[in-house]
Motif scaffolding. Structure first.
Motif, PDB file in Angstrom:
ATOM      1  N   SER A   1       0.664  -1.053  -0.041  1.00  0.00           N
ATOM      2  CA  SER A   1      -0.114   0.046  -0.066  1.00  0.00           C
ATOM      3  C   SER A   1       1.018   1.240  -0.022  1.00  0.00           C
ATOM      4  O   SER A   1       1.996   1.364   0.802  1.00  0.00           O
ATOM      5  CB  SER A   1      -1.062  -0.080   1.339  1.00  0.00           C
ATOM      6  N   LEU A   2       0.332   2.215  -0.958  1.00  0.00           N
ATOM      7  CA  LEU A   2       1.163   3.573  -0.803  1.00  0.00           C
ATOM      8  C   LEU A   2       0.451   4.450   0.078  1.00  0.00           C
ATOM      9  O   LEU A   2       0.855   5.687   0.243  1.00  0.00           O
ATOM     10  CB  LEU A   2       1.169   4.171  -2.066  1.00  0.00           C
ATOM     11  N   VAL A   3      -0.921   4.079   0.680  1.00  0.00           N
ATOM     12  CA  VAL A   3      -1.674   5.121   1.280  1.00  0.00           C
ATOM     13  C   VAL A   3      -1.579   4.733   2.835  1.00  0.00           C
ATOM     14  O   VAL A   3      -2.235   5.602   3.689  1.00  0.00           O
ATOM     15  CB  VAL A   3      -3.042   5.033   0.817  1.00  0.00           C
TER      16      VAL A   3
ATOM     17  N   THR B   1      -0.169  -4.203   6.533  1.00  0.00           N
ATOM     18  CA  THR B   1       0.021  -5.367   5.372  1.00  0.00           C
ATOM     19  C   THR B   1      -1.058  -6.541   5.729  1.00  0.00           C
ATOM     20  O   THR B   1      -1.392  -6.574   7.016  1.00  0.00           O
ATOM     21  CB  THR B   1       1.386  -6.058   6.108  1.00  0.00           C
ATOM     22  N   GLY B   2      -1.591  -6.601   4.589  1.00  0.00           N
ATOM     23  CA  GLY B   2      -2.880  -7.757   4.843  1.00  0.00           C
ATOM     24  C   GLY B   2      -4.075  -7.065   4.816  1.00  0.00           C
ATOM     25  O   GLY B   2      -4.268  -5.885   4.434  1.00  0.00           O
ATOM     26  N   GLY B   3      -4.833  -7.652   5.418  1.00  0.00           N
ATOM     27  CA  GLY B   3      -6.536  -7.139   5.374  1.00  0.00           C
ATOM     28  C   GLY B   3      -6.510  -5.900   6.278  1.00  0.00           C
ATOM     29  O   GLY B   3      -5.755  -5.764   7.203  1.00  0.00           O
ATOM     30  N   GLY B   4      -7.580  -4.936   5.904  1.00  0.00           N
ATOM     31  CA  GLY B   4      -7.586  -3.776   6.712  1.00  0.00           C
ATOM     32  C   GLY B   4      -7.191  -2.466   6.135  1.00  0.00           C
ATOM     33  O   GLY B   4      -7.129  -1.317   6.589  1.00  0.00           O
ATOM     34  N   SER B   5      -6.010  -2.615   5.005  1.00  0.00           N
ATOM     35  CA  SER B   5      -5.507  -1.664   4.341  1.00  0.00           C
ATOM     36  C   SER B   5      -6.613  -0.686   3.463  1.00  0.00           C
ATOM     37  O   SER B   5      -7.845  -1.272   3.062  1.00  0.00           O
ATOM     38  CB  SER B   5      -4.538  -2.323   3.498  1.00  0.00           C
ATOM     39  N   ALA B   6      -6.458   0.618   3.524  1.00  0.00           N
ATOM     40  CA  ALA B   6      -7.179   1.409   2.789  1.00  0.00           C
ATOM     41  C   ALA B   6      -6.959   1.546   1.329  1.00  0.00           C
ATOM     42  O   ALA B   6      -7.654   2.152   0.606  1.00  0.00           O
ATOM     43  CB  ALA B   6      -6.968   2.768   3.159  1.00  0.00           C
ATOM     44  N   ALA B   7      -5.950   0.855   1.046  1.00  0.00           N
ATOM     45  CA  ALA B   7      -5.675   0.537  -0.678  1.00  0.00           C
ATOM     46  C   ALA B   7      -6.690  -0.278  -1.330  1.00  0.00           C
ATOM     47  O   ALA B   7      -6.142  -1.294  -1.822  1.00  0.00           O
ATOM     48  CB  ALA B   7      -4.199   0.062  -0.693  1.00  0.00           C
ATOM     49  N   ALA B   8      -7.932  -0.041  -1.277  1.00  0.00           N
ATOM     50  CA  ALA B   8      -8.775  -0.643  -2.178  1.00  0.00           C
ATOM     51  C   ALA B   8      -9.453  -0.071  -3.295  1.00  0.00           C
ATOM     52  O   ALA B   8      -9.223   1.203  -3.337  1.00  0.00           O
ATOM     53  CB  ALA B   8     -10.167  -1.213  -1.076  1.00  0.00           C
ATOM     54  N   SER B   9     -10.015  -0.605  -4.269  1.00  0.00           N
ATOM     55  CA  SER B   9     -11.045  -0.125  -5.147  1.00  0.00           C
ATOM     56  C   SER B   9     -12.197  -0.002  -4.518  1.00  0.00           C
ATOM     57  O   SER B   9     -13.020  -1.033  -3.978  1.00  0.00           O
ATOM     58  CB  SER B   9     -10.927  -1.091  -6.427  1.00  0.00           C
ATOM     59  N   ASP B  10     -12.915   1.280  -4.627  1.00  0.00           N
ATOM     60  CA  ASP B  10     -14.236   1.711  -4.155  1.00  0.00           C
ATOM     61  C   ASP B  10     -15.280   2.460  -4.985  1.00  0.00           C
ATOM     62  O   ASP B  10     -14.509   3.461  -5.142  1.00  0.00           O
ATOM     63  CB  ASP B  10     -14.171   2.203  -2.868  1.00  0.00           C
TER      64      ASP B  10
ATOM     65  N   PRO C   1     -16.216  -8.619 -16.395  1.00  0.00           N
ATOM     66  CA  PRO C   1     -16.520  -8.590 -14.987  1.00  0.00           C
ATOM     67  C   PRO C   1     -15.832  -7.142 -14.440  1.00  0.00           C
ATOM     68  O   PRO C   1     -14.796  -6.750 -15.164  1.00  0.00           O
ATOM     69  CB  PRO C   1     -15.242  -9.500 -14.799  1.00  0.00           C
ATOM     70  N   PHE C   2     -16.504  -6.592 -13.443  1.00  0.00           N
ATOM     71  CA  PHE C   2     -16.207  -5.205 -12.950  1.00  0.00           C
ATOM     72  C   PHE C   2     -14.827  -5.217 -12.302  1.00  0.00           C
ATOM     73  O   PHE C   2     -14.231  -4.234 -12.081  1.00  0.00           O
ATOM     74  CB  PHE C   2     -17.175  -4.826 -11.934  1.00  0.00           C
ATOM     75  N   VAL C   3     -14.356  -6.377 -11.882  1.00  0.00           N
ATOM     76  CA  VAL C   3     -12.731  -6.654 -11.284  1.00  0.00           C
ATOM     77  C   VAL C   3     -11.928  -5.938 -12.203  1.00  0.00           C
ATOM     78  O   VAL C   3     -10.722  -5.340 -11.842  1.00  0.00           O
ATOM     79  CB  VAL C   3     -12.807  -7.862 -10.833  1.00  0.00           C
ATOM     80  N   TRP C   4     -12.077  -6.112 -13.685  1.00  0.00           N
ATOM     81  CA  TRP C   4     -10.995  -5.422 -14.621  1.00  0.00           C
ATOM     82  C   TRP C   4     -10.965  -4.073 -14.556  1.00  0.00           C
ATOM     83  O   TRP C   4      -9.951  -3.509 -14.256  1.00  0.00           O
ATOM     84  CB  TRP C   4     -11.257  -6.042 -15.970  1.00  0.00           C
ATOM     85  N   PRO C   5     -12.040  -3.345 -14.886  1.00  0.00           N
ATOM     86  CA  PRO C   5     -11.842  -1.858 -14.917  1.00  0.00           C
ATOM     87  C   PRO C   5     -12.005  -1.368 -13.206  1.00  0.00           C
ATOM     88  O   PRO C   5     -11.240  -0.424 -13.130  1.00  0.00           O
ATOM     89  CB  PRO C   5     -13.223  -1.381 -15.527  1.00  0.00           C
ATOM     90  N   GLY C   6     -12.369  -2.144 -12.410  1.00  0.00           N
ATOM     91  CA  GLY C   6     -12.153  -1.827 -10.977  1.00  0.00           C
ATOM     92  C   GLY C   6     -10.577  -1.804 -10.580  1.00  0.00           C
ATOM     93  O   GLY C   6     -10.441  -0.941  -9.807  1.00  0.00           O
ATOM     94  N   ALA C   7      -9.793  -2.457 -11.280  1.00  0.00           N
ATOM     95  CA  ALA C   7      -8.425  -2.269 -10.982  1.00  0.00           C
ATOM     96  C   ALA C   7      -7.996  -0.984 -11.089  1.00  0.00           C
ATOM     97  O   ALA C   7      -6.549  -0.663 -10.530  1.00  0.00           O
ATOM     98  CB  ALA C   7      -7.606  -3.466 -11.583  1.00  0.00           C
ATOM     99  N   MET C   8      -8.600  -0.061 -11.877  1.00  0.00           N
ATOM    100  CA  MET C   8      -8.005   1.264 -12.242  1.00  0.00           C
ATOM    101  C   MET C   8      -7.944   2.236 -10.982  1.00  0.00           C
ATOM    102  O   MET C   8      -7.419   2.959 -10.755  1.00  0.00           O
ATOM    103  CB  MET C   8      -8.718   2.010 -13.266  1.00  0.00           C
ATOM    104  N   PHE C   9      -8.872   1.447  -9.840  1.00  0.00           N
ATOM    105  CA  PHE C   9      -8.896   2.245  -8.887  1.00  0.00           C
ATOM    106  C   PHE C   9      -7.946   2.127  -7.805  1.00  0.00           C
ATOM    107  O   PHE C   9      -7.887   2.755  -6.621  1.00  0.00           O
ATOM    108  CB  PHE C   9     -10.398   2.233  -8.154  1.00  0.00           C
ATOM    109  N   ASN C  10      -7.292   0.994  -7.935  1.00  0.00           N
ATOM    110  CA  ASN C  10      -6.088   0.774  -6.925  1.00  0.00           C
ATOM    111  C   ASN C  10      -4.663   0.528  -7.759  1.00  0.00           C
ATOM    112  O   ASN C  10      -3.439   1.183  -6.999  1.00  0.00           O
ATOM    113  CB  ASN C  10      -6.120  -0.217  -5.830  1.00  0.00           C
ATOM    114  N   ASN C  11      -4.822   0.134  -8.620  1.00  0.00           N
ATOM    115  CA  ASN C  11      -3.441   0.028  -9.942  1.00  0.00           C
ATOM    116  C   ASN C  11      -3.492   1.495 -10.639  1.00  0.00           C
ATOM    117  O   ASN C  11      -3.801   1.310 -11.768  1.00  0.00           O
ATOM    118  CB  ASN C  11      -3.630  -1.310 -10.733  1.00  0.00           C
TER     119      ASN C  11
ATOM    120  N   LEU D   1      -0.990   1.605  -5.065  1.00  0.00           N
ATOM    121  CA  LEU D   1      -0.047   0.301  -4.668  1.00  0.00           C
ATOM    122  C   LEU D   1       1.123   0.573  -5.407  1.00  0.00           C
ATOM    123  O   LEU D   1       1.243   1.093  -6.388  1.00  0.00           O
ATOM    124  CB  LEU D   1      -0.927  -0.919  -5.156  1.00  0.00           C
ATOM    125  N   GLY D   2       2.216   0.212  -4.563  1.00  0.00           N
ATOM    126  CA  GLY D   2       3.376   0.229  -5.118  1.00  0.00           C
ATOM    127  C   GLY D   2       4.134  -1.410  -5.372  1.00  0.00           C
ATOM    128  O   GLY D   2       3.252  -2.129  -4.907  1.00  0.00           O
ATOM    129  N   GLU D   3       5.119  -1.437  -5.859  1.00  0.00           N
ATOM    130  CA  GLU D   3       5.658  -2.770  -6.254  1.00  0.00           C
ATOM    131  C   GLU D   3       6.945  -2.571  -6.061  1.00  0.00           C
ATOM    132  O   GLU D   3       7.646  -1.446  -6.264  1.00  0.00           O
ATOM    133  CB  GLU D   3       5.234  -3.085  -7.569  1.00  0.00           C
TER     134      GLU D   3
END
Length: 882
Positions: free
Chosen positions: A342-344, A348-357, A460-470, A475-477
Motif C-alpha cells: 500500500s502507498l496510502v 500489511t494484509g487485510g484492513g488496508s485502505a488501498a482498495a477499489s471503491d 467483469p467489473f474486477v477488470w476496470p475496477g483495478a484502475m481504482f488501486n492500480n 499500490l506500489g511494487e
C-alpha cells in the motif's frame, strides 16, 4: 430444442459457447415476457413437506485408477484417506390464508470434505528431482527455524461448510394480480487446498480460507389487465460479502524450482493475503406484454446499480523464488523477489485502505414482437439497447498524464486518447435480433427454426475496477531489480521490504481506452426438428458466432525496441530491450478491443420414448472456437501474462480458444418400472455417457533467465512462448547437462526429443514450424454414470407419504474396469505443455541454449486426475409429504 425451436431470444442457444458472452448476460439476452395466463394462483391449500440427506465417504470411492497405479509401479492400489460429505435438507410449503397467501421454505446444510489424492511418487520419480526425505527435511526446517508449519505435501482434502435458507411468500391479491416476496441466505466457509501433480508439490497450508455470505431478496408483481395486457415487475437487492485469507500462520510465499520443470510451493497463498470483496446490487426489471391478434409484443427494461468495494493487494507478504532446494535451505540469495504494498498506509494484509471503491450502473431497454403469421410460421424480431456506465473515476496521476503518457503514446498508437483517472465512456450498445420457427407439415412433427442477432455482454467489473488501486497512487511494487545487492529470505510477513526508492507515483498502472466497447458478438443458428420412422425425434443444428468486440491487453510501458533476434537455428524470434519507457512504473496494462475470434458448433441428436418405459437419447456435436485473448484471470496483469506468443506478449497469437469443445458424444437411457398400479412403488434406472475431446493446449518453452523475450521489464519467465518444432538436431541448440554427476549429452537429448516429436501427430506434421496456439488436444475421455431411484409410499388419511432411496455412481466404467474412465490433464499450467527448457545464451549472447529432460511419449505425457478418474457413489434418502 422444442417444437417452438430455439431463436436468438432464447438463453438456451448461448449455453453451448462460453467464449465471449458471459452466462449472466445470457439471461438478459432473451427478452422476458409472459403469456395471457401469466398470472395464476401460486401455491396450494395442501401442506407439502420434504426432508432429505445425501452421504458419501471413503468407502464409496474407488481405489487408485489402474492406469495411474501402473505408471507409478504401485503393488497395490490405494483408497483415499478418510472423509465424509453430507447434505441435509428440509422444506415446507402450504397456505397461510386459504386460497390467498402461501409460503414455501427450504433449509439446507452442507458438510463436505472432498479428498484431493496425490501420490508423492508422481513427482519424486522424475529424474533428478528432490526426494521424499528432502521434502520432510524442508518441512522440519520451516518448523524448527521459523516456527511455521507448511502442512503436508501428499494427499490432502478440501472442506466446505455451507448453509442455505430460502423463503418465499406468494400472495394472490386478486385473480389478476399476484405478489411474490422471496429471500435467500447463503453462507459458506471453504478451505481450499491444492493437491500436487507430476510437476508441482504443494504444501497444504498454501491454500485459501474463503468465507462468503450472500443475501438476495426480490419482490415480484405479476399483473393481468383483461385479455390484452400483462405486466411483470421485479425489484431485487443482493448483498455479497466475500473475504479470503491464507491457511496456516502468516508467512511469505516461496517457490523452489526443481529439475525437469518441477516446482515446490509453500507459504501464505500469494493472492489471498489482502483480499476482500463487498458488493451491493440493486435491480429493477419490468416487462409489459401486449397481445394484439397474432402479435405478442414485449416492451421491457432491466437496470442494475452496483456499489463495489474490492481490496486486493497481491503478494502482500512477499514472494521469493529459489533455483534449488539447497539454495533456500542454505539461505542463499533469492533468484527472484516481488511484492505489492500500500502507498496510502502502512498496513500489511487485510484492513488496508488501498482498495477499489466505486459504483457502476447498467441500463437496458428492449422491445420484441412475436408474430404468429399463420398456424405454421412464427417470426420474432426485436431490439435491445444497453448502456453500461462506471459512475466513479479513479484518482488521477498527474505525473503519468503530463510526463509518462506522451512518451508512451509516441511508442504505442493504441495509447492515443487514454489517460489516467478516467474510466471508459458509457456507450449505447445496440443488439438487434430476428428469429423464426416454421412448421413444415403443419402437425408439429417437422420444424425449421433459426435466427440471427447481436448479443452484448459485459466485462467483469474486477477488470476496470483495478484502475481504482492500480493507478500509480494507491499500490506500489518492489522486485529484485529495485533492491541494491542480493535479496535474502525474511520470514517476517509484516516486515517485508518496500521499494528503496519509495515514491508516489509508482507501481502498476491499469488503463482502459476511452472508447472501450463492451464485448459483443454476432450469432446465427439454423435448426431442424423432425420425426423419423419409428417415432424417433431427430434434430440437426448449426450455430456460428463472430466476435465483434472483445478485450485485449498490451503492456504499453515496455520498450518495444528489438535488441536482437535469436541466432543459431531457424528459430529467429525477437528479443526486446530490458527497459521501460518510464521506469517510474513497473508496468502499464492497457485494455483495448479486438474483433478477432469466432466459434461454430454442429450437432445432431436422436431420441425415442418406448412403450415399455424406456427413454433413450444419443447426440453428437463438434464445436471449435478461436480467439486472440482469453480473459481467464481476475487480474489485468495476468490476462497479459497469459497471452501465448512468438514475438512477445504484446503480439499475442491468434488461435484456438481455451474453451473450444471439440468432439462430444452424449447418450442417456432411463427405464422406469411401476411395481404397483397407484405409482407409489416405482424403480428407475438411468445411464448417462459423456465422451468428449480433451483440453486444447499449446506447446511452449519452459525455463527462466531469458533476456526479456516477452517484453516485460524484469520478467524472467518465458513459459508463454510457443515452441519451435525442430525437424533435425540442427533446428535446436541443445546443450549437455548433469543429473547426479551423470552427463546427459545433447545427442542423447535429441534422440529423446525426436522420439517425442515422431510419436505426436501434431508435432510430426508441423516439424520446422512454430507451434500454434492450442493446436493440440489432450486425450479423449468417455465417462459413464449410473443413477438408481426407488420410490415407495402409501396414502393415509388423505395424506400421501412417499420415500425415495437413491444411489448415484459417477464414473461407473471405472468400477467395471479400473483402467476405464481415466481422465487426463495437461501437465503444464493454463493449457500449456512445456516441450523443452530454455537454459540461457551461448557466449555470443544471441544463440539460445536448451535442454530436453523428458522422454515420455503417448498418454504417459499427461497427468491423470486423481479423484475424477476413480468411481464414486452418493447415497441419498428423501421423504415427501403430498
Amino acid at each position: 430444442a422444442g417444437q417452438t425451436g430455439i431463436s436468438p431470444f432464447s438463453p438456451d442457444i448461448i449455453e453451448q459457447f462460453q467464449v465471449v458472452i458471459s452466462p449472466y448476460d445470457v439471461t438478459l439476452g432473451g427478452f422476458a415476457g409472459g403469456g395471457v395466463n401469466a398470472v395464476t394462483k401460486s401455491g396450494t391449500n395442501t401442506v407439502k413437506a420434504t426432508a432429505y440427506t445425501y452421504f458419501k465417504n471413503q468407502s464409496m470411492v474407488g481405489k487408485t485408477n489402474g492406469v495411474l497405479a501402473g505408471r507409478l509401479g504401485l503393488d497395490e492400489r490405494e483408497r483415499v484417506d478418510e472423509f465424509t460429505e453430507n447434505v441435509y435438507g428440509v422444506s415446507l410449503g402450504g397456505p397461510i390464508i386459504r386460497d390467498r397467501m402461501f409460503i414455501f421454505t427450504n433449509l439446507e446444510i452442507q458438510r463436505d470434505e472432498t479428498p484431493r489424492p496425490f501420490d508423492i511418487s508422481e513427482y519424486t520419480s522424475v529424474e533428478g528431482r528432490v526426494s521424499v526425505s528432502q521434502l520432510e527435511n524442508l518441512r522440519n526446517h520451516l518448523i524448527n527455524t521459523y516456527n511455521y508449519d507448511p502442512g503436508s505435501f501428499g494427499s490432502t482434502a478440501q472442506n466446505l461448510d455451507g448453509l442455505k435458507i430460502f423463503a418465499k411468500i406468494d400472495y394472490n391479491i386478486t385473480d389478476e394480480h399476484r405478489l411474490t416476496l422471496r429471500h435467500q441466505y447463503t453462507k459458506a466457509e471453504q478451505f481450499n487446498r491444492f493437491s500436487g501433480n507430476r510437476n508441482n508439490v504443494n504444501f497444504s497450508n498454501n491454500g485459501i480460507y474463503f468465507p462468503s455470505i450472500t443475501n438476495s431478496s426480490a419482490l415480484e408483481l405479476n399483473s393481468r389487465f383483461g385479455t390484452d395486457y400483462s405486466n411483470n415487475l421485479i425489484v431485487g437487492y443482493t448483498r455479497v460479502r466475500d473475504d479470503r485469507s491464507p491457511l496456516g500462520g502468516n508467512f511469505p510465499y516461496v517457490y523452489i524450482d526443481d529439475q525437469n520443470n518441477g516446482r515446490i510451493r509453500f507459504g501464505s497463498e500469494e493472492f489471498s493475503t489482502a483480499n476482500q470483496l463487498d458488493q451491493d446490487i440493486f435491480t429493477l426489471t419490468n416487462n409489459f406484454n401486449i397481445y394484439r391478434g397474432a402479435h405478442k409484443i414485449t416492451i421491457g427494461t432491466h437496470n442494475e446499480f452496483y456499489s463495489i468495494y474490492n481490496l486486493f493487494i497481491r503478494q502482500n507478504f512477499g514472494v521469493y523464488t529459489y533455483n534449488s532446494l539447497d539454495a533456500f535451505l542454505n539461505n542463499d540469495p533469492a533468484s527472484r523477489y516481488t511484492r505489492t504494498y500500500s502507498l496510502v498506509d502502512d498496513i500489511t494484509g487485510g484492513g488496508s485502505a488501498a482498495a477499489s471503491d466505486f459504483s457502476a450502473m447498467q441500463f437496458g431497454l428492449y422491445a420484441q414482437d412475436e408474430w404468429s403469421v399463420n398456424r405454421q410460421l412464427t417470426l420474432t424480431a426485436g431490439l435491445r439497447i444497453d448502456l453500461p456506465i462506471i459512475t466513479s473515476d479513479p484518482e488521477e496521476d498527474t505525473y503519468f498524464n503530463q510526463t509518462a503518457l506522451p512518451a508512451i503514446q509516441a511508442a504505442y498508437d493504441i495509447a492515443e486518447g487514454t489517460q489516467a483517472g478516467q474510466v471508459p465512456d458509457g456507450q449505447f450498445m445496440f443488439s438487434p435480433r430476428i428469429g423464426f420457427s416454421y412448421d413444415l407439415t403443419g402437425n408439429g412433427m417437422n420444424t425449421l427454426r433459426g435466427g440471427a442477432g447481436i448479443f452484448t455482454s459485459r466485462i467483469p467489473f474486477v477488470w476496470p475496477g483495478a484502475m481504482f488501486n492500480n493507478n500509480g497512487l494507491t499500490l506500489g511494487e518492489v522486485g529484485q531489480n529495485d533492491i541494491e545487492g542480493d535479496v535474502f529470505f525474511n520470514p517476517q510477513w509484516d516486515n517485508q521490504p518496500t521499494n528503496p526508492n519509495f515514491s508516489v507515483p509508482s507501481g502498476q498502472m491499469d488503463l482502459f481506452v476511452k472508447d472501450f466497447k463492451y464485448p459483443q458478438v454476432f450469432r446465427t443458428n439454423l435448426g431442424f426438428d423432425f420425426k423419423l420412422p419409428g417415432d424417433i425425434d431427430a434434430t440437426l443444428e448449426g450455430l456460428y458466432t463472430k466476435t465483434l468486440n472483445n478485450i485485449n491487453y498490451t503492456n504499453i510501458n515496455s520498450d518495444p525496441t528489438v535488441a536482437f533476434t535469436w541466432t543459431g537455428s531457424p528459430d529467429n524470434r525477437q528479443v526486446f530491450v530490458n527497459s521501460s519507457i518510464d521506469p517510474t512504473y513497473s508496468a502499464v496494462y492497457l485494455a483495448t478491443n479486438t474483433s478477432e475470434g469466432y466459434t461454430y458448433n454442429l450437432s445432431a441428436s436422436l431420441a425415442k420414448n418406448f412403450d415399455f418405459g424406456l427413454r433413450a437419447m444419443v447426440a453428437y456435436s463438434y464445436g471449435d472456437a478461436y480467439a486472440l485473448s482469453e480473459g481467464t484471470s481476475s487480474q489485468n496483469s495476468s490476462q497479459w501474462r497469459g497471452q501465448v506468443n512468438i514475438n512477445g506478449r504484446n503480439n499475442p497469437e491468434f488461435g484456438r480458444s481455451d474453451f473450444a469443445v471439440g468432439h462430444r458424444v452424449l447418450s442417456s437411457m432411463t427405464y422406469g418400472y411401476n411395481w404397483s398400479a397407484d405409482g407409489n412403488n416405482r424403480t428407475s434406472l438411468s445411464l448417462f455417457m459423456n465422451g468428449q475431446s480433451g483440453t486444447p493446449y499449446s506447446y511452449v518453452i519452459s525455463g527462466a533467465n531469458a533476456r526479456n523475450l516477452n517484453a516485460e521489464r524484469g520478467s524472467t519467465n518465458i513459459n508463454r512462448s510457443l515452441a519451435y518444432i525442430p525437424a533435425t538436431q540442427y533446428g535446436i541448440n541443445l546443450v549437455d547437462y548433469y543429473v547426479d554427476d551423470e552427463l546427459v549429452t545433447a545427442g542423447q537429448q535429441w534422440e529423446l526429443l525426436s522420439r517425442v516429436i515422431e510419436n505426436d501427430s501434431y508435432l510430426r506434421k508441423n516439424k520446422g514450424q512454430y507451434a500454434e496456439k492450442n493446436a493440440a488436444w489432450s486425450p479423449f475421455a468417455a465417462i459413464f454414470d449410473v443413477a438408481v431411484r426407488h420410490d415407495f409410499g402409501l396414502t393415509l388419511g388423505g395424506q400421501r407419504h412417499r420415500f425415495q432411496v437413491s444411489l448415484d455412481i459417477a464414473n461407473f466404467g471405472n468400477m467395471l474396469n479400473n483402467e476405464w474412465g481415466t481422465q487426463y490433464s495437461v501437465p503444464g499450467d493454463f493449457n500449456n505443455y512445456y516441450l523443452y527448457q530454455f537454459e540461457g545464451y551461448a557466449e555470443d549472447g544471441t544463440t539460445p541454449e536448451f535442454t530436453f529432460r523428458d522422454d515420455r511419449t503417448g498418454l504417459d505425457r499427461f497427468n491423470i486426475q486423481g479423484l475424477s478418474s476413480r468411481w464414486s457413489m452418493l447415497f441419498g434418502v428423501r421423504y415427501m409429504l403430498n
